[in-house]
Design a protein around this motif. Structure first.
Motif, mmCIF file in Angstrom:
data_model
loop_
_atom_site.group_PDB
_atom_site.id
_atom_site.type_symbol
_atom_site.label_atom_id
_atom_site.label_comp_id
_atom_site.label_asym_id
_atom_site.label_seq_id
_atom_site.Cartn_x
_atom_site.Cartn_y
_atom_site.Cartn_z
ATOM 1 N N ASP A 189 0.831 -1.208 0.000
ATOM 2 C CA ASP A 189 0.000 0.000 0.000
ATOM 3 C C ASP A 189 0.869 1.263 0.000
ATOM 4 O O ASP A 189 0.601 2.214 -0.744
ATOM 5 C CB ASP A 189 -0.919 0.047 1.224
ATOM 6 C CG ASP A 189 -1.999 -1.022 1.210
ATOM 7 O OD1 ASP A 189 -2.333 -1.526 0.118
ATOM 8 O OD2 ASP A 189 -2.501 -1.343 2.314
ATOM 9 N N VAL A 190 1.881 1.264 0.828
ATOM 10 C CA VAL A 190 2.763 2.429 0.932
ATOM 11 C C VAL A 190 3.531 2.633 -0.370
ATOM 12 O O VAL A 190 3.614 3.754 -0.887
ATOM 13 C CB VAL A 190 3.730 2.284 2.124
ATOM 14 C CG1 VAL A 190 4.754 3.405 2.142
ATOM 15 C CG2 VAL A 190 2.960 2.240 3.440
ATOM 16 N N LEU A 191 4.091 1.557 -0.910
ATOM 17 C CA LEU A 191 4.841 1.671 -2.168
ATOM 18 C C LEU A 191 3.942 2.160 -3.303
ATOM 19 O O LEU A 191 4.352 2.999 -4.122
ATOM 20 C CB LEU A 191 5.477 0.330 -2.529
ATOM 21 C CG LEU A 191 6.630 -0.117 -1.639
ATOM 22 C CD1 LEU A 191 7.065 -1.529 -2.011
ATOM 23 C CD2 LEU A 191 7.797 0.854 -1.734
ATOM 24 N N LYS A 192 2.721 1.650 -3.358
ATOM 25 C CA LYS A 192 1.790 2.083 -4.398
ATOM 26 C C LYS A 192 1.469 3.565 -4.250
ATOM 27 O O LYS A 192 1.449 4.307 -5.226
ATOM 28 C CB LYS A 192 0.505 1.250 -4.345
ATOM 29 C CG LYS A 192 -0.483 1.605 -5.449
ATOM 30 C CD LYS A 192 -1.646 0.659 -5.482
ATOM 31 C CE LYS A 192 -2.656 0.931 -6.567
ATOM 32 N NZ LYS A 192 -2.605 2.151 -7.289
ATOM 33 N N ARG A 193 1.261 3.996 -3.034
ATOM 34 C CA ARG A 193 0.961 5.405 -2.789
ATOM 35 C C ARG A 193 2.126 6.304 -3.214
ATOM 36 O O ARG A 193 1.920 7.358 -3.817
ATOM 37 C CB ARG A 193 0.669 5.580 -1.301
ATOM 38 C CG ARG A 193 -0.085 6.795 -0.962
ATOM 39 C CD ARG A 193 -0.522 6.704 0.486
ATOM 40 N NE ARG A 193 -1.470 7.739 0.769
ATOM 41 C CZ ARG A 193 -2.046 7.910 1.919
ATOM 42 N NH1 ARG A 193 -1.785 7.095 2.911
ATOM 43 N NH2 ARG A 193 -2.894 8.894 2.106
ATOM 44 N N ASN B 30 4.223 10.062 -7.246
ATOM 45 C CA ASN B 30 5.369 10.491 -8.055
ATOM 46 C C ASN B 30 5.246 10.052 -9.514
ATOM 47 O O ASN B 30 6.209 10.107 -10.275
ATOM 48 C CB ASN B 30 6.668 9.956 -7.454
ATOM 49 C CG ASN B 30 6.953 10.611 -6.122
ATOM 50 O OD1 ASN B 30 7.292 11.788 -6.090
ATOM 51 N ND2 ASN B 30 6.793 9.882 -5.038
ATOM 52 N N LYS B 31 4.057 9.576 -9.877
ATOM 53 C CA LYS B 31 3.769 9.145 -11.245
ATOM 54 C C LYS B 31 4.793 8.114 -11.741
ATOM 55 O O LYS B 31 5.342 8.205 -12.821
ATOM 56 C CB LYS B 31 3.719 10.343 -12.193
ATOM 57 C CG LYS B 31 2.594 11.324 -11.840
ATOM 58 C CD LYS B 31 2.604 12.531 -12.731
ATOM 59 C CE LYS B 31 1.484 13.487 -12.473
ATOM 60 N NZ LYS B 31 1.241 13.949 -11.175
ATOM 61 N N LEU B 32 5.031 7.125 -10.882
ATOM 62 C CA LEU B 32 5.952 6.039 -11.203
ATOM 63 C C LEU B 32 5.166 4.763 -11.407
ATOM 64 O O LEU B 32 4.089 4.583 -10.854
ATOM 65 C CB LEU B 32 6.961 5.833 -10.061
ATOM 66 C CG LEU B 32 7.807 7.046 -9.666
ATOM 67 C CD1 LEU B 32 8.571 6.733 -8.399
ATOM 68 C CD2 LEU B 32 8.762 7.393 -10.791
ATOM 69 N N ALA B 33 5.731 3.859 -12.179
ATOM 70 C CA ALA B 33 5.089 2.560 -12.384
ATOM 71 C C ALA B 33 5.683 1.565 -11.406
ATOM 72 O O ALA B 33 6.873 1.563 -11.144
ATOM 73 C CB ALA B 33 5.309 2.087 -13.821
ATOM 74 N N LEU B 34 4.829 0.728 -10.875
ATOM 75 C CA LEU B 34 5.305 -0.334 -9.966
ATOM 76 C C LEU B 34 5.326 -1.662 -10.670
ATOM 77 O O LEU B 34 4.540 -2.012 -11.461
ATOM 78 C CB LEU B 34 4.394 -0.447 -8.757
ATOM 79 C CG LEU B 34 4.859 0.246 -7.504
ATOM 80 C CD1 LEU B 34 3.907 0.015 -6.355
ATOM 81 C CD2 LEU B 34 6.243 -0.094 -7.087
#
Length: 86
Positions: free
Chosen positions: A73-77, A82-86
């Motif tokens: 959840d934290v990484l996705k947020r 920051n408009k990054l892809a996970l």
């Protein structure tokens, strides 16, 4: 006066104090000055304040009032902010 001599002098004076109020003032001063960390804005956090904050968080968790997030959840947020892809 050198640092070590000053320490010894201060300790000897503290050991001779019997006034509980004065000892409490000394403890409060030492706690106030004992910077443990800094917050995100760079403000000092004393060890005493840090422990109080942790106790408050633990109380919220025990009372089931804390907002808890998984690592995902934290990484996705962070990625979304920051408009990054996970």
């Amino acid at each position: 006066m050198k640092t070590e001599a000053l320490k010894i002098n201060v300790v000897q004076r503290i050991l001779s104090i019997s006034d509980k109020g004065l000892l409490q003032k000394i403890e409060n001063l030492l706690n106030k000055e004992n910077v443990f960390a800094f917050d995100v804005e760079g403000n000092p956090i004393t060890e005493n304040d840090y422990v109080k904050n942790l106790d408050a968080v633990i109380d919220e968790i025990v009372a089931e009032k804390a907002d808890l997030y998984t690592t995902t959840d934290v990484l996705k947020r962070i990625a979304d902010d920051n408009k990054l892809a996970l």
